[in-house]
Structures are given as C-alpha cells and as structure tokens.
Design an enzyme around this catalytic site. Structure first.
Site, PDB file in Angstrom:
ATOM      1  CG  HIS A   1      -7.714  25.995 106.155  1.00 65.96           C
ATOM      2  ND1 HIS A   1      -8.141  24.950 104.783  1.00 65.96           N
ATOM      3  CD2 HIS A   1      -7.067  26.637 105.624  1.00 65.96           C
ATOM      4  CE1 HIS A   1      -7.392  25.715 104.208  1.00 65.96           C
ATOM      5  NE2 HIS A   1      -7.127  27.051 104.198  1.00 65.96           N
TER       6      HIS A   1
ATOM      7  CG  HIS B   1      -5.163  30.074 104.311  1.00 63.24           C
ATOM      8  ND1 HIS B   1      -4.514  28.935 103.916  1.00 63.24           N
ATOM      9  CD2 HIS B   1      -5.202  30.991 105.249  1.00 63.24           C
ATOM     10  CE1 HIS B   1      -3.484  29.686 105.534  1.00 63.24           C
ATOM     11  NE2 HIS B   1      -3.922  30.338 105.902  1.00 63.24           N
TER      12      HIS B   1
ATOM     13  CG  ASP C   1      -7.282  28.955  99.269  1.00 63.28           C
ATOM     14  OD1 ASP C   1      -7.414  29.766 100.323  1.00 63.28           O
ATOM     15  OD2 ASP C   1      -7.115  28.395  99.090  1.00 63.28           O
ATOM     16  CG  HIS C   2      -9.825  26.250 102.258  1.00 59.29           C
ATOM     17  ND1 HIS C   2      -9.844  25.061 101.494  1.00 59.29           N
ATOM     18  CD2 HIS C   2      -9.264  26.933 101.850  1.00 59.29           C
ATOM     19  CE1 HIS C   2      -8.492  24.619 101.039  1.00 59.29           C
ATOM     20  NE2 HIS C   2      -7.910  25.982 100.952  1.00 59.29           N
TER      21      HIS C   2
ATOM     22  CG  HIS D   1      -2.138  25.080 106.925  1.00 58.95           C
ATOM     23  ND1 HIS D   1      -1.855  25.048 105.514  1.00 58.95           N
ATOM     24  CD2 HIS D   1      -3.669  25.797 106.308  1.00 58.95           C
ATOM     25  CE1 HIS D   1      -1.633  25.678 104.709  1.00 58.95           C
ATOM     26  NE2 HIS D   1      -2.496  26.725 104.773  1.00 58.95           N
TER      27      HIS D   1
ATOM     28  CG  ASP E   1      -4.971  23.701 102.430  1.00 58.04           C
ATOM     29  OD1 ASP E   1      -5.702  23.743 101.252  1.00 58.04           O
ATOM     30  OD2 ASP E   1      -4.587  25.638 102.064  1.00 58.04           O
TER      31      ASP E   1
ATOM     32  CG  HIS F   1      -5.527  23.468  97.685  1.00 60.83           C
ATOM     33  ND1 HIS F   1      -4.065  23.631  98.212  1.00 60.83           N
ATOM     34  CD2 HIS F   1      -6.369  24.334  98.488  1.00 60.83           C
ATOM     35  CE1 HIS F   1      -4.340  25.121  98.818  1.00 60.83           C
ATOM     36  NE2 HIS F   1      -5.501  25.372  98.899  1.00 60.83           N
TER      37      HIS F   1
END
Length: 303
Positions: free
Chosen positions: A63, A65, A67-68, A140, A211, A269
């Site tokens: 996805h 976001h 942090d990914h 999510h 997530d 995570h």
C-alpha cells in the site's frame, strides 16, 4: 526459500527497527530476490545484508503509506548506479507509478534498465511454470493488499530401482520418464513415466500482508500456508486503537493464523512503543498459535 527482514517497524524508523521491507531470497529456485515493501532507508539496510540489487527481480508494494514506499525511488536509483541491466517488475496499487516517476523526474534521475509497472487488483498478478503470485484487498484506511506466493508442486522422484528391475539402464531414457514422458524400448515395451514417479512434492506457500484489520481476505491468503507474515502493530490491550487506525494486534494475527491452518506465523510492523520488549506480544500470540515468531531487522527464516 528464505525470508530476510530488512525493516520490521511501524510508522517511523526506530533505533532497533527500520520501517517495512522484506526480501524473499529465491537463489536456488531462480537465482533472484524479490522485495516486499520498501520503506525509507531500505537501501541502507541492504548494505548490511546479503541482498544484491542486481539480483532484484520483482518488487511488491502492499500500500501507499510512506513507511512502505518512501525508500523505493532511492532504491531504483541505486540499482541503476550499480549498473544492473536486467528489467525490474514493480507491482502495487494505483498511484505507485506516479509517485515514483514524479520523484525520479524532479530529481533528474535516469534509470539504466526498464521498469515494468503492474497495477494490482485482486487475483493472480503474475505466474510462470514455477510460481504463482496472487493478491487480495485487505481492510486498512487506504487500499492495502496482501500477497500469496505459491510454488507449484514438483514431480516426485523417479523410481530407478523399478526401472533397473525391468532391465532399463540409466541414461537419457530416465530423463524422459522423469519428465512424465513415454518411452518405447527396443523389445517394443512401452513405459509411461507417470507410472515410475513417486507422488508429487508439494510446493511451498507464503503469505505476506500489508497493514490490515482482521478480515476474510487474510484467511484466504493464509489458508494452509507454510508461512504467514502478518502485521502486529499493537498488543491486544490497545485493540480499539489498532482497529481505529486499520491495524491488527498480535492476538488478531494469531487468531487469523489459527483459523487459516497456517504452519508458521511471523509478526512484524511493530510499534516503536515495544522496541525494548516484545515478550508480551509473542506470549499472547503463542497462546493461540504456538509456532509464532516476532521478526527483528536482519533476522532470516528459511522454509
């Protein structure tokens, strides 16, 4: 197969955990490596790990976001500086290509290799004669996907003793029979390779999730898998907070793994609030699914 965890933290880097990135090493199977997610600093983690950018074949993003994905433009650039000539396939949700190409364009970064962008949707996203990769939409706060990697079954071993008992000497005939083919001997006897093979060797199955809250798609992806890599952002005492922000607890992950009949569960995570001690996360998960591990940066799991 071997999983190498390059980043196991949630949201932002911590001293002991970088943000999300997992390498799947397929060196014996394909001579390549695949990457799942690419948080900020992933290429720095790679410098400390036995991962080679020229061997990187595919990148799967769960996805969008930060942090990914914040590490992906830099990683693609570094792969170019390393002189990797081979194409790279990048799979992810709509918008991923725009984000990366914008970053590369504004920074005047030119890649020396072609990138094939694949916008994923539920179903099979890639397959060949050895592997199949499919994805499902999770639950999510933004579209988030989980991936299931399935290795196809391998033919069983050739029963050479039975062939020798029939007077068939080792040679090219064995190769034909091993492949399931038919052979006509000099005396006219017809041998069907399928009758001289042990049962097929089951392929391995891996599920890696983005997530997510607990949902039916998790069970679909994890059903009877050898390994499930599941986010575990919070302990169950913060379950309302976890579900508010579209995440799972360690207990949620363990219940999903148990219901799906998964062999091994790996939690990742992890919120920075647990960086000093994850014992209580592991304890509550193992109470439901005993074969559970909590990943740390640079930890490997072979299966």
């Amino acid at each position: 197969m071997e999983l190498l965890f390059l980043g196991t933290g949630a949201g932002l880097p911590a001293k002991s955990r970088n943000v999300s990135a997992i390498a799947l090493q397929l060196l014996q199977e394909r001579g390549t490596e695949w990457l799942f997610d690419c948080g900020e600093g992933t290429q720095h983690q790679i410098l400390r790990a036995p991962v080679k950018l020229h061997r990187l074949e595919k990148v799967f993003i769960t996805h969008l976001h930060g942090d990914h994905i914040f590490g992906l433009p830099g990683l693609l650039s570094s792969r170019s500086f390393h002189g990797a000539p081979s194409p790279l396939q990048v799979y992810g949700p709509p918008g991923l290509r725009s984000f990366v190409e914008c970053a590369l364009s504004i920074s005047s970064t030119h890649l020396t290799y072609p990138v094939e962008w694949v916008e994923v949707r539920p179903g099979v996203v890639w397959s060949d004669e050895r592997f199949e990769v499919r994805c499902e939409l999770l639950d999510h706060v933004v579209p988030s996907y989980g991936y299931r990697v399935t290795e196809r079954d391998k033919p069983g071993a050739l029963r050479s003793d039975a062939l020798k008992a029939l007077g068939v000497p080792p040679g090219p005939i064995y190769g034909t029979l091993k492949a399931g083919g038919r052979v006509v001997l000099e005396n006219g006897t017809v041998l069907d390779g399928r009758e001289f093979l042990d049962p097929p060797i089951p392929g391995r199955t891996l599920a890696i999730l983005g997530d997510t809250r607990p949902c039916a798609s998790v069970r679909t992806l994890a059903q009877d898998a050898d390994v499930l890599v599941h986010e575990s952002t919070f302990h169950s005492d913060l379950a309302p907070l976890a579900h508010q922000y579209g995440h799972s607890t360690a207990l949620d992950a363990a219940k999903m793994a148990h219901e799906a009949g998964t062999h091994a569960l790996i939690l990742t995570h992890i919120s920075a609030r647990y960086q000093d001690d994850v014992t209580h996360l592991l304890d509550e998960a193992r109470a439901v699914h005993p074969n559970t591990y909590v990943a740390t940066d640079f930890w490997t799991y072979a299966f």
